[in-house]
Design a protein around this motif. Structure first.
Motif, PDB file in Angstrom:
ATOM      1  N   VAL A  82       4.002  -0.340  -3.411  1.00  0.00           N
ATOM      2  CA  VAL A  82       5.137  -1.232  -4.067  1.00  0.00           C
ATOM      3  C   VAL A  82       4.838  -2.808  -3.727  1.00  0.00           C
ATOM      4  CG1 VAL A  82       7.475  -1.517  -4.655  1.00  0.00           C
ATOM      5  CG2 VAL A  82       6.498   0.814  -4.461  1.00  0.00           C
ATOM      6  N   PRO A  83       4.406  -3.471  -4.672  1.00  0.00           N
ATOM      7  CA  PRO A  83       4.651  -5.017  -4.091  1.00  0.00           C
ATOM      8  C   PRO A  83       5.851  -5.505  -4.047  1.00  0.00           C
ATOM      9  CG  PRO A  83       2.772  -4.605  -5.748  1.00  0.00           C
ATOM     10  CD  PRO A  83       3.764  -3.399  -5.667  1.00  0.00           C
ATOM     11  N   VAL A  84       6.250  -6.255  -3.053  1.00  0.00           N
ATOM     12  CA  VAL A  84       7.724  -6.949  -2.830  1.00  0.00           C
ATOM     13  C   VAL A  84       7.623  -8.103  -2.169  1.00  0.00           C
ATOM     14  CG1 VAL A  84       8.781  -4.322  -2.350  1.00  0.00           C
ATOM     15  CG2 VAL A  84       7.840  -5.875  -0.359  1.00  0.00           C
ATOM     16  N   LYS A 113       7.078 -13.851   1.359  1.00  0.00           N
ATOM     17  CA  LYS A 113       5.883 -13.680   0.735  1.00  0.00           C
ATOM     18  C   LYS A 113       5.677 -12.350   0.171  1.00  0.00           C
ATOM     19  CE  LYS A 113       3.757 -16.973   3.913  1.00  0.00           C
ATOM     20  NZ  LYS A 113       2.862 -17.134   4.992  1.00  0.00           N
ATOM     21  N   LYS A 114       4.673 -12.359  -0.660  1.00  0.00           N
ATOM     22  CA  LYS A 114       4.389 -10.979  -1.461  1.00  0.00           C
ATOM     23  C   LYS A 114       3.655 -10.039  -0.472  1.00  0.00           C
ATOM     24  CE  LYS A 114       2.121  -9.172  -5.542  1.00  0.00           C
ATOM     25  NZ  LYS A 114       1.129  -9.516  -6.748  1.00  0.00           N
ATOM     26  N   THR A 148       6.543  -3.067   7.967  1.00  0.00           N
ATOM     27  CA  THR A 148       6.575  -4.619   8.105  1.00  0.00           C
ATOM     28  C   THR A 148       6.051  -5.368   7.130  1.00  0.00           C
ATOM     29  OG1 THR A 148       7.070  -4.547  10.404  1.00  0.00           O
ATOM     30  CG2 THR A 148       6.602  -6.577   9.738  1.00  0.00           C
ATOM     31  N   VAL A 149       6.499  -6.333   6.284  1.00  0.00           N
ATOM     32  CA  VAL A 149       6.049  -7.571   5.361  1.00  0.00           C
ATOM     33  C   VAL A 149       6.366  -8.842   5.941  1.00  0.00           C
ATOM     34  CG1 VAL A 149       5.901  -5.737   3.655  1.00  0.00           C
ATOM     35  CG2 VAL A 149       7.933  -7.211   3.888  1.00  0.00           C
ATOM     36  N   ALA A 150       5.658  -9.551   5.431  1.00  0.00           N
ATOM     37  CA  ALA A 150       5.985 -11.243   5.837  1.00  0.00           C
ATOM     38  C   ALA A 150       7.085 -11.444   5.027  1.00  0.00           C
ATOM     39  CB  ALA A 150       4.814 -12.179   5.477  1.00  0.00           C
ATOM     40  N   ALA A 207      11.431  -6.080  -6.057  1.00  0.00           N
ATOM     41  CA  ALA A 207      10.239  -4.983  -6.124  1.00  0.00           C
ATOM     42  C   ALA A 207       9.404  -5.246  -7.372  1.00  0.00           C
ATOM     43  CB  ALA A 207      10.856  -3.759  -5.865  1.00  0.00           C
ATOM     44  N   LEU A 208       8.279  -5.422  -7.360  1.00  0.00           N
ATOM     45  CA  LEU A 208       7.302  -5.370  -8.615  1.00  0.00           C
ATOM     46  C   LEU A 208       6.986  -3.993  -8.972  1.00  0.00           C
ATOM     47  CD1 LEU A 208       5.193  -8.599  -7.484  1.00  0.00           C
ATOM     48  CD2 LEU A 208       7.294  -8.307  -8.964  1.00  0.00           C
ATOM     49  N   PRO A 209       6.241  -3.679 -10.163  1.00  0.00           N
ATOM     50  CA  PRO A 209       5.897  -2.306 -10.629  1.00  0.00           C
ATOM     51  C   PRO A 209       5.195  -1.611  -9.553  1.00  0.00           C
ATOM     52  CG  PRO A 209       5.756  -3.950 -12.082  1.00  0.00           C
ATOM     53  CD  PRO A 209       6.098  -4.611 -11.109  1.00  0.00           C
ATOM     54  N   ALA A 210       5.236  -0.496  -9.399  1.00  0.00           N
ATOM     55  CA  ALA A 210       4.500   0.386  -8.372  1.00  0.00           C
ATOM     56  C   ALA A 210       3.150   0.450  -9.016  1.00  0.00           C
ATOM     57  CB  ALA A 210       5.086   1.859  -8.250  1.00  0.00           C
ATOM     58  N   GLU A 211       2.127   0.846  -7.984  1.00  0.00           N
ATOM     59  CA  GLU A 211       0.649   0.867  -8.212  1.00  0.00           C
ATOM     60  C   GLU A 211       0.340   2.399  -7.777  1.00  0.00           C
ATOM     61  OE1 GLU A 211      -0.761  -2.436  -5.997  1.00  0.00           O
ATOM     62  OE2 GLU A 211      -0.323  -3.905  -7.059  1.00  0.00           O
ATOM     63  N   TYR A 212       0.042   2.957  -8.661  1.00  0.00           N
ATOM     64  CA  TYR A 212      -0.395   4.571  -8.475  1.00  0.00           C
ATOM     65  C   TYR A 212      -1.946   4.444  -8.055  1.00  0.00           C
ATOM     66  CZ  TYR A 212       4.384   5.169 -10.467  1.00  0.00           C
ATOM     67  OH  TYR A 212       5.663   5.173 -10.614  1.00  0.00           O
ATOM     68  N   PRO A 213      -2.270   5.635  -7.315  1.00  0.00           N
ATOM     69  CA  PRO A 213      -3.576   5.708  -7.088  1.00  0.00           C
ATOM     70  C   PRO A 213      -4.419   6.519  -8.539  1.00  0.00           C
ATOM     71  CG  PRO A 213      -2.231   7.582  -5.907  1.00  0.00           C
ATOM     72  CD  PRO A 213      -1.310   6.414  -6.576  1.00  0.00           C
ATOM     73  N   LYS A 214      -5.612   6.534  -8.440  1.00  0.00           N
ATOM     74  CA  LYS A 214      -6.167   7.204  -9.385  1.00  0.00           C
ATOM     75  C   LYS A 214      -6.266   8.697  -8.866  1.00  0.00           C
ATOM     76  CE  LYS A 214     -10.695   7.269 -11.568  1.00  0.00           C
ATOM     77  NZ  LYS A 214     -12.161   7.716 -11.268  1.00  0.00           N
TER      78      LYS A 214
END
Length: 157
Positions: free
Chosen positions: A117-119, A44-45, A39-41, A85-92
């Protein structure tokens, strides 16, 4: 006499390693996707978390594997109505080196790892489909790249 010669020939081939006895089957997939409702708002991002697990005994190259010869882990999502969807953020990744080349450090994921993944999404239920492309390796070798389909189900409230 012919049967005896055939048995001897087979035994000789097995000794020379030309015929391998059946070994353990390689997995069809080295990575498992753990889909779960999120669930996301609305409007909003927000951030979706895609959770993956690499099978025991294997690792996959990180998003930045430190060698241009290796295929990086990469998530691609298809466009979906009402979702940006914005570019994915990968873990180190974790440092890893093969026993036959201890001086070369690679960057890998093993065990569980999460790609964020920011959306921004309109109010309602959404499904975003995509593919995780990765290259798996074990302690001795790397295998051809694989594509793992993913389906992210979430609600924007």
């Amino acid at each position: 006499m012919i049967v005896r010669f055939g048995v001897l020939a087979l035994a000789g081939l097995l000794q020379m390693g030309q015929l391998d006895a059946p070994g353990p089957a390689k997995p069809k997939s080295y990575v498992v996707y753990g889909a779960e409702q999120q669930t996301v708002a609305a409007g909003k991002k927000g951030v979706l978390e895609l959770k993956f697990t690499v099978n025991d005994g294997f690792h996959v190259n990180s998003h930045t594997p430190k060698s241009e010869l290796l295929i990086p882990t990469n998530l691609t999502l298809k466009p979906a109505d009402g979702v940006k969807a914005l570019p994915a953020e990968y873990p180190k990744g974790q440092e890893y080196s093969f026993s036959f080349e201890p001086g070369e450090k690679l960057d890998v994921y093993s065990g569980a790892f999460t790609v964020k993944v920011p959306v921004e999404a309109a109010k309602g239920d959404h499904t975003v489909d995509g593919v995780l492309r990765y290259q798996a390796c074990d302690h001795a070798a790397c295998y051809p790249p694989k594509s793992l389909p993913v389906s992210v189900v979430f609600t924007a409230k």
